[in-house]
Motif scaffolding. Structure first.
Motif, short mmCIF file in Angstrom:
data_model
loop_
_atom_site.label_atom_id
_atom_site.label_comp_id
_atom_site.label_asym_id
_atom_site.label_seq_id
_atom_site.Cartn_x
_atom_site.Cartn_y
_atom_site.Cartn_z
N ASP A 48 -3.57 -2.68 23.06
CA ASP A 48 -2.78 -1.46 22.93
C ASP A 48 -2.37 -1.34 21.46
N ARG A 49 -2.91 -0.37 20.74
CA ARG A 49 -2.75 -0.31 19.29
C ARG A 49 -1.39 0.19 18.84
N THR A 50 -0.55 0.54 19.77
CA THR A 50 0.81 0.95 19.44
C THR A 50 1.84 -0.15 19.76
N LYS A 51 1.38 -1.28 20.27
CA LYS A 51 2.29 -2.29 20.81
C LYS A 51 2.87 -3.22 19.75
N TYR A 52 2.05 -3.56 18.73
CA TYR A 52 2.45 -4.64 17.83
C TYR A 52 2.65 -4.17 16.39
N LEU A 53 3.53 -4.88 15.70
CA LEU A 53 3.72 -4.75 14.26
C LEU A 53 3.45 -6.11 13.63
N TYR A 54 3.14 -6.11 12.32
CA TYR A 54 2.72 -7.35 11.65
C TYR A 54 3.44 -7.47 10.31
N HIS A 55 4.12 -8.60 10.14
CA HIS A 55 4.90 -8.82 8.91
C HIS A 55 4.29 -9.98 8.13
N TYR A 56 3.71 -9.65 6.97
CA TYR A 56 3.09 -10.66 6.11
C TYR A 56 4.12 -11.20 5.13
N THR A 57 4.03 -12.50 4.86
CA THR A 57 4.96 -13.11 3.91
C THR A 57 4.39 -14.42 3.39
N SER A 58 4.99 -14.94 2.35
CA SER A 58 4.60 -16.24 1.82
C SER A 58 5.07 -17.33 2.76
N VAL A 59 4.50 -18.51 2.65
CA VAL A 59 4.90 -19.60 3.53
C VAL A 59 6.34 -20.03 3.24
N GLU A 60 6.76 -19.95 1.98
CA GLU A 60 8.14 -20.32 1.64
C GLU A 60 9.14 -19.38 2.31
N LYS A 61 8.85 -18.08 2.28
CA LYS A 61 9.74 -17.13 2.95
C LYS A 61 9.66 -17.28 4.47
N ALA A 62 8.48 -17.63 4.97
CA ALA A 62 8.33 -17.86 6.41
C ALA A 62 9.20 -19.03 6.86
N ILE A 108 14.88 -1.47 3.84
CA ILE A 108 13.70 -1.24 4.66
C ILE A 108 13.11 -2.56 5.17
N LEU A 109 12.46 -2.47 6.31
CA LEU A 109 11.56 -3.50 6.82
C LEU A 109 10.18 -2.88 6.91
N CYS A 110 9.17 -3.58 6.40
CA CYS A 110 7.82 -3.03 6.33
C CYS A 110 6.85 -3.89 7.14
N PHE A 111 5.97 -3.21 7.87
CA PHE A 111 5.01 -3.88 8.73
C PHE A 111 3.65 -3.20 8.61
N SER A 112 2.61 -3.94 8.97
CA SER A 112 1.30 -3.33 9.17
C SER A 112 1.12 -3.05 10.66
N GLN A 113 0.06 -2.31 10.96
CA GLN A 113 -0.26 -1.96 12.35
C GLN A 113 -1.74 -2.21 12.62
N ASP A 114 -2.11 -2.14 13.89
CA ASP A 114 -3.53 -2.18 14.24
C ASP A 114 -4.21 -0.88 13.81
N TYR A 115 -5.50 -0.96 13.48
CA TYR A 115 -6.26 0.23 13.14
C TYR A 115 -6.23 1.21 14.31
N GLU A 116 -6.18 2.50 13.99
CA GLU A 116 -6.25 3.52 15.03
C GLU A 116 -7.70 3.79 15.44
#
Length: 280
Positions: A14-28, A84-92
């Protein structure tokens, strides 16, 4: 219990279900240790255009010149209130996999929001970092439960920025409100004027289009610019963690210790034919 569909190829999810937050390992490490996501000041983003208000002034003359300068200074100062919080999404759109075998199609996760090569390179320390998989509805519901004012939407990508237009009549009206200090002009615009929000906070040049961004915006009080806004208890909405293919074994070990079984960690692997997720 983790849902297998979290890791599925694009055509199954379901391409509307998930968001993705990329970060460095130190911030993770910090995110997972404190179990907290933190809103960032919009003026600290790496898009120089986002650090400035997008306003245009029509029908200006010598009589309104000083008013315009006052308005510009006001909005430049107030921009510091935006978090703000920023995320990526699945391709439509579907990814063409006609050249792949059936087994390769089943394994190929290209197009998923956690499988964006530019994001891994730019935001996750050249494939040495982390991507959090987040259930969007659970996150938004949790933010609402914490009574955090927010506006959320997909980012619109444009060839040239549109600006929030102000004619002479509006300039005079806005100027009087600003100098009166009788109420919060900026907050009112953010909460009540969808065009102001769209042009200023949910539009980016199409050079950034591959990020496929979804954004959550909130404000801090004008008298409390140092306030930190956090979302706690991340395992209420984090449903998986992906690590980059170049991450060290030592950092993987630390991540496993921090997660402590609350969610699954898997590694992404890019090759010339397919992009796949592997157990670690």
């Amino acid at each position: 219990m983790n849902d297998y569909l979290v890791w599925s190829p694009l055509y199954k999810v379901d391409r509307t279900k998930y968001l993705y937050h990329y970060t460095s390992v130190e911030k993770a490490f910090k995110i997972l240790y404190y179990k907290t996501l933190q809103f960032a000041n919009i003026t600290t983003t790496n898009d120089i255009f986002e650090q400035k208000p997008k306003l245009s002034f029509d029908e200006t003359d010598l009589n309104t010149f000083d008013m315009v300068r006052t308005i510009q200074k006001y909005f430049l100062k107030e921009q510091n209130r935006v978090r703000i919080l920023c995320f990526s999404q699945d391709y439509e759109k579907d990814i063409n996999m006609d050249n792949l075998s059936r087994d390769q199609r089943r394994a190929n996760v290209i197009g998923r929001g956690f499988a964006l090569p530019r994001m891994w390179a730019q935001y996750s320390s050249n494939n040495e970092g982390v991507c959090l998989i987040i259930n969007k509805d659970k996150l938004l519901n949790y933010i609402s439960a914490q009574e955090i004012f927010n506006i959320n939407n997909k980012v619109n990508y444009v060839n040239n920025y549109l600006t929030y237009p102000m004619n002479k009549e509006y300039i005079i009206k806005l100027y009087k409100k600003i100098i009166s200090n009788s109420f919060d002009v900026f907050s009112t615009l953010v909460k009540d004027d969808s065009d102001f929000v769209k042009f200023n906070f949910f539009s980016k040049l199409d050079d950034w289009q591959s990020e496929n961004e979804f954004r959550i915006l909130t404000l801090v009080n004008e008298n409390n610019l140092d306030k930190v806004i956090k979302i706690n208890n991340i395992y209420k909405f984090v449903e998986g963690i992906v690590v980059g293919q170049n991450i060290s074994d030592e950092n993987c070990f630390i991540l496993h210790q921090l997660v402590d079984g609350n969610t699954i960690i898997r590694r992404i692997h890019f090759d010339n034919i397919i992009t796949r997720i592997q157990d670690i």
